[in-house]
Design a protein around this motif. Structure first.
Motif, mmCIF file in Angstrom:
data_model
loop_
_atom_site.group_PDB
_atom_site.id
_atom_site.type_symbol
_atom_site.label_atom_id
_atom_site.label_comp_id
_atom_site.label_asym_id
_atom_site.label_seq_id
_atom_site.Cartn_x
_atom_site.Cartn_y
_atom_site.Cartn_z
ATOM 1 N N TYR A 64 0.217 -2.210 -6.554
ATOM 2 C CA TYR A 64 0.111 -1.494 -5.281
ATOM 3 C C TYR A 64 -1.297 -0.921 -5.108
ATOM 4 O O TYR A 64 -1.920 -0.470 -6.071
ATOM 5 C CB TYR A 64 1.136 -0.369 -5.198
ATOM 6 N N THR A 65 -1.766 -0.940 -3.871
ATOM 7 C CA THR A 65 -3.028 -0.294 -3.513
ATOM 8 C C THR A 65 -2.716 1.125 -3.062
ATOM 9 O O THR A 65 -1.743 1.353 -2.331
ATOM 10 C CB THR A 65 -3.731 -1.051 -2.376
ATOM 11 N N VAL A 66 -3.531 2.084 -3.476
ATOM 12 C CA VAL A 66 -3.295 3.484 -3.137
ATOM 13 C C VAL A 66 -4.454 4.032 -2.322
ATOM 14 O O VAL A 66 -5.624 3.827 -2.661
ATOM 15 C CB VAL A 66 -3.111 4.335 -4.413
ATOM 16 N N ASN A 100 -3.786 4.061 9.339
ATOM 17 C CA ASN A 100 -2.910 3.228 10.153
ATOM 18 C C ASN A 100 -1.554 3.169 9.457
ATOM 19 O O ASN A 100 -1.405 2.528 8.415
ATOM 20 C CB ASN A 100 -3.505 1.826 10.307
ATOM 21 N N ALA A 101 -0.568 3.841 10.021
ATOM 22 C CA ALA A 101 0.729 3.990 9.363
ATOM 23 C C ALA A 101 1.382 2.655 9.030
ATOM 24 O O ALA A 101 2.083 2.530 8.022
ATOM 25 C CB ALA A 101 1.668 4.823 10.243
ATOM 26 N N SER A 102 1.150 1.643 9.836
ATOM 27 C CA SER A 102 1.811 0.354 9.619
ATOM 28 C C SER A 102 1.335 -0.355 8.353
ATOM 29 O O SER A 102 1.933 -1.348 7.920
ATOM 30 C CB SER A 102 1.594 -0.559 10.830
ATOM 31 N N ASP A 103 0.267 0.148 7.725
ATOM 32 C CA ASP A 103 -0.260 -0.473 6.512
ATOM 33 C C ASP A 103 0.518 -0.091 5.252
ATOM 34 O O ASP A 103 0.324 -0.705 4.202
ATOM 35 C CB ASP A 103 -1.723 -0.070 6.294
ATOM 36 N N TYR A 104 1.397 0.909 5.344
ATOM 37 C CA TYR A 104 1.960 1.496 4.129
ATOM 38 C C TYR A 104 3.471 1.306 4.008
ATOM 39 O O TYR A 104 4.198 1.373 4.997
ATOM 40 C CB TYR A 104 1.625 2.991 4.073
ATOM 41 N N LYS A 105 3.894 1.113 2.764
ATOM 42 C CA LYS A 105 5.315 0.961 2.470
ATOM 43 C C LYS A 105 5.925 2.231 1.902
ATOM 44 O O LYS A 105 7.155 2.336 1.790
ATOM 45 C CB LYS A 105 5.525 -0.185 1.482
ATOM 46 N N ALA A 106 5.094 3.175 1.522
ATOM 47 C CA ALA A 106 5.604 4.421 0.955
ATOM 48 C C ALA A 106 4.568 5.527 1.074
ATOM 49 O O ALA A 106 3.361 5.265 1.201
ATOM 50 C CB ALA A 106 5.992 4.231 -0.508
ATOM 51 N N LYS A 160 0.833 -1.195 0.000
ATOM 52 C CA LYS A 160 0.000 0.000 0.000
ATOM 53 C C LYS A 160 0.873 1.253 0.000
ATOM 54 O O LYS A 160 1.903 1.315 0.666
ATOM 55 C CB LYS A 160 -0.936 0.015 1.216
ATOM 56 N N ILE A 161 0.410 2.249 -0.734
ATOM 57 C CA ILE A 161 1.100 3.537 -0.817
ATOM 58 C C ILE A 161 0.096 4.636 -0.470
ATOM 59 O O ILE A 161 -1.048 4.612 -0.944
ATOM 60 C CB ILE A 161 1.697 3.752 -2.218
ATOM 61 N N LEU A 162 0.526 5.573 0.346
ATOM 62 C CA LEU A 162 -0.343 6.653 0.807
ATOM 63 C C LEU A 162 -0.035 7.943 0.061
ATOM 64 O O LEU A 162 1.091 8.432 0.085
ATOM 65 C CB LEU A 162 -0.154 6.865 2.315
#
Length: 391
Positions: A205-207, A252-258, A168-170
């Motif tokens: 990737y999910t955005v 939830n910050a832990s869900d994202y890689k970037a 996931k990318i935010l």
């Protein structure tokens, strides 16, 4: 659906994202005007606003285990229809459904309204809910106007598992509609959003989108001659995401890689000083994630610090939209809270740039990827993917 009806739907989606008032949308689309209803207090609400309130009662009632809000939202003959894991059709009455939320215990559920479609006294709505059991639910509602109020008469839902460590990318965007307190329109750069989004999605990737206030964000710099931009502009599901960006409290910050900060004039306002977004990005970076930005999006990272309190870009090469390409005497520039290049330098970064605009200039330094102007959008997205895969 007739061509006129299709055009109305497209106008509705675009105008809502751009922040146009609902009354103007109804007029512009030449669709059935929203009915206004007078409350006992004398204030008026459109049907859309009333349906939104009903759905909010449902979301809050299920999240906080508040039966009275659910009873207020449901028609007396409410029915739940769902196909269970055994492929059996299950039905529940309103009271049977409410029994699941009688314990007063708050549930870790985050929901947002994706769409509302009203025709006279009937409405359909779609809601997304992220639950604590690592499931993403899509709820489908039928509502009827009953004794002057909108009530949910039927609900169905589907769900899918959310991987705990998903790709996931935010995307960080801005809600700012003007340059400072002026009447000059500001916007998020549409190409810088959709070009990167398209690359991330095609690479699996999910955005998700977040903004300081959540909800709709203003869009600009749109080129319908660009096939990727045009495809996303008329993609109603994508446009709903930009109309319904998450609030920082829903992330939830832990869900994202970037993290990816998009640009546009709006990016100069409300993002850099938002403590909640800073904390989210700080956690992602601290967990080994990638922080990226394009053009004016670099403004969003100027206050980011690591766990020791030092700027995450201290002694690192960073680029963004430099002052040499700004009209520093113009009214819009005078509203900027700071100069991007000067602020990066002041906080310990090594700001670098190309003297030529539009030549795909970007920099990768460790887990930070930045691009100078829109021409580098695709390269920044590709470098983010490479950096994730390298980690």
């Amino acid at each position: 659906m007739s061509p006129h009806r299709s055009l109305s739907v497209i106008l509705l989606n675009i105008c809502l994202v751009l922040g146009v008032p609902e009354q103007a949308i109804a007029s512009a689309a030449s669709s059935t005007p929203a009915t206004e209803v007078k409350t006992q207090a004398g204030s008026s609400y459109t049907d859309t606003e009333q349906v939104t309130r009903t759905l909010t009662d449902y979301l809050e009632g299920t999240a906080n285990s508040e039966p009275e809000k659910l009873r207020r939202a449901f028609h007396p003959d409410f029915k739940l229809y769902v196909v269970n894991e055994a492929n059996e059709l299950v039905t529940r009455s309103g009271e049977q459904y409410i029994m699941n939320f009688n314990n007063g215990k708050k549930n870790n559920r985050v929901g947002r309204i994706l769409s509302i479609d009203i025709e006279n006294n009937a409405a359909m709505a779609k809601v997304e809910v992220l639950a604590q059991n690592q499931r993403q639910y899509t709820d489908y509602f039928m509502l009827m106007k009953y004794q002057g109020a909108w009530k949910i008469v039927q609900k169905s839902y589907t769900w899918k598992e959310i991987p705990k460590q998903g790709n996931k990318i935010l995307f960080v965007t801005s809600n700012q509609h003007t340059y400072g307190n002026t009447n000059l329109n500001a916007a998020n750069h549409f190409a810088e959003i959709v070009i990167a989004y398209d690359i991330f999605r095609k690479n699996g990737y999910t955005v998700d989108f977040v903004s300081p206030q959540g909800g709709a964000i203003p869009l600009g710099y749109i080129e319908t001659s660009n096939s990727i931009q045009k495809a996303h502009l008329y993609d109603t599901d994508f446009m709903r995401m930009l109309k319904n960006t998450f609030k920082p409290t829903q992330i939830n910050a832990s869900d994202y890689k970037a993290v990816y900060y998009s640009g546009g004039g709006s990016a100069m306002f409300g993002v850099a000083d938002n403590k909640e977004i800073q904390n989210i990005v700080g956690q992602i970076y601290g967990n080994g994630g990638v922080v990226s930005a394009i053009c004016h999006g670099t403004a969003g990272i100027v206050n980011l610090k690591d766990s020791s309190g030092k700027s995450i870009f201290s002694n690192k090469k960073i680029t963004g939209f430099p002052d040499i390409f700004e009209n520093t005497n113009a009214e819009y520039y005078k509203t900027f809270p700071f100069s991007i290049d000067k602020e990066i330098i002041r906080n310990g970064g090594d700001f670098v740039y190309s003297k030529k605009f539009g030549n795909n200039f970007f920099i990768t330094d460790g887990n930070i990827v930045t691009g100078q102007d829109p021409s580098a959008t695709a390269s920044v997205a590709q470098q983010v993917i490479k950096t994730i895969q390298k980690n």
